[in-house]
Scaffold this active site. Structure first.
Site, short mmCIF file in Angstrom:
data_model
loop_
_atom_site.label_atom_id
_atom_site.label_comp_id
_atom_site.label_asym_id
_atom_site.label_seq_id
_atom_site.Cartn_x
_atom_site.Cartn_y
_atom_site.Cartn_z
N ILE A 162 0.84 -1.19 0.00
CA ILE A 162 0.00 0.00 0.00
C ILE A 162 0.88 1.25 0.00
O ILE A 162 2.03 1.20 0.44
CB ILE A 162 -0.97 -0.02 1.21
CG1 ILE A 162 -1.95 1.15 1.17
CG2 ILE A 162 -0.20 -0.08 2.53
CD1 ILE A 162 -3.08 1.04 2.19
N CYS A 163 0.34 2.33 -0.53
CA CYS A 163 0.95 3.66 -0.48
C CYS A 163 2.22 3.71 -1.33
O CYS A 163 2.16 3.53 -2.54
CB CYS A 163 1.21 4.05 0.98
SG CYS A 163 1.56 5.79 1.26
#
Length: 184
Positions: free
Chosen positions: A102-103
């Site tokens: 994620i991110c």
């Protein structure tokens, strides 16, 4: 019971890490938090300290069904510079086990050579990804084979629920939607 490894690196994004660990554990998944070295207490991007279960070298990738990387720019850099994290990503991906980030951490997947096709990441992070044979989507979560990516802190719960869906099935996801009072 499914087993998920979550390596925890200094500078990790706290919302992403805690949301994923919490929701996976609510689903009955065994989640192991592993520091990159012998220091079990790891400082996050916003000065929250999380204690790991143990150090990553103490575990064997064959014992896990998935690996999940939280973001946070400094955390991502620390993950990307860790040879054991790179090895785990390659081993789990080649075994067709779940690999998720994620991110900023899809950058780590790219560095390990496991990011292909459609993906998503925090806006702007794609500039650090070799875009040959890759297609950044604007979706909150993108599933491409055994790789799942997500955008950032606000999508952490949706990302975690997608991981639950992949590991535990639709029925467990529906239970968690009700339990968590998801608005959609």
């Amino acid at each position: 019971m499914k087993n998920v490894m979550v390596p925890i690196a200094r500078g990790f994004e706290e919302i992403e890490l805690v949301s994923v660990v919490d929701i996976l554990r609510r689903a009955g998944v065994r989640v192991v938090l592993a520091s990159l070295d012998s220091h079990k207490r790891v400082l996050g991007a916003h000065n929250i300290v999380i204690e790991a279960d143990n150090a990553l070298p103490e575990f064997d990738s064959e014992d896990f069904d998935a690996i999940v990387l939280a973001g946070g720019y400094n955390g991502m850099q620390n993950l990307a510079n860790n040879e054991l994290v790179m090895l785990w990503l390659k081993q789990l991906e080649s075994s067709q086990k779940l690999v998720a980030a994620i991110c900023a951490s899809p950058i780590v997947l790219d560095k390990a050579g496991v990011l292909k096709g459609d993906f998503t990441c925090y806006p702007g992070c794609e500039s650090q990804i070799n875009m040959e044979h890759k297609n950044k989507k604007s979706n909150a979560v993108v599933k491409n084979g055994n790789i799942i990516t997500s955008t950032g802190p606000a999508t952490a719960v949706v990302f975690a629920l997608e991981l639950v869906k992949e590991l535990c099935g639709e029925i467990k996801v529906k239970e968690l939607y009700d339990e968590l009072k998801m608005p959609f």
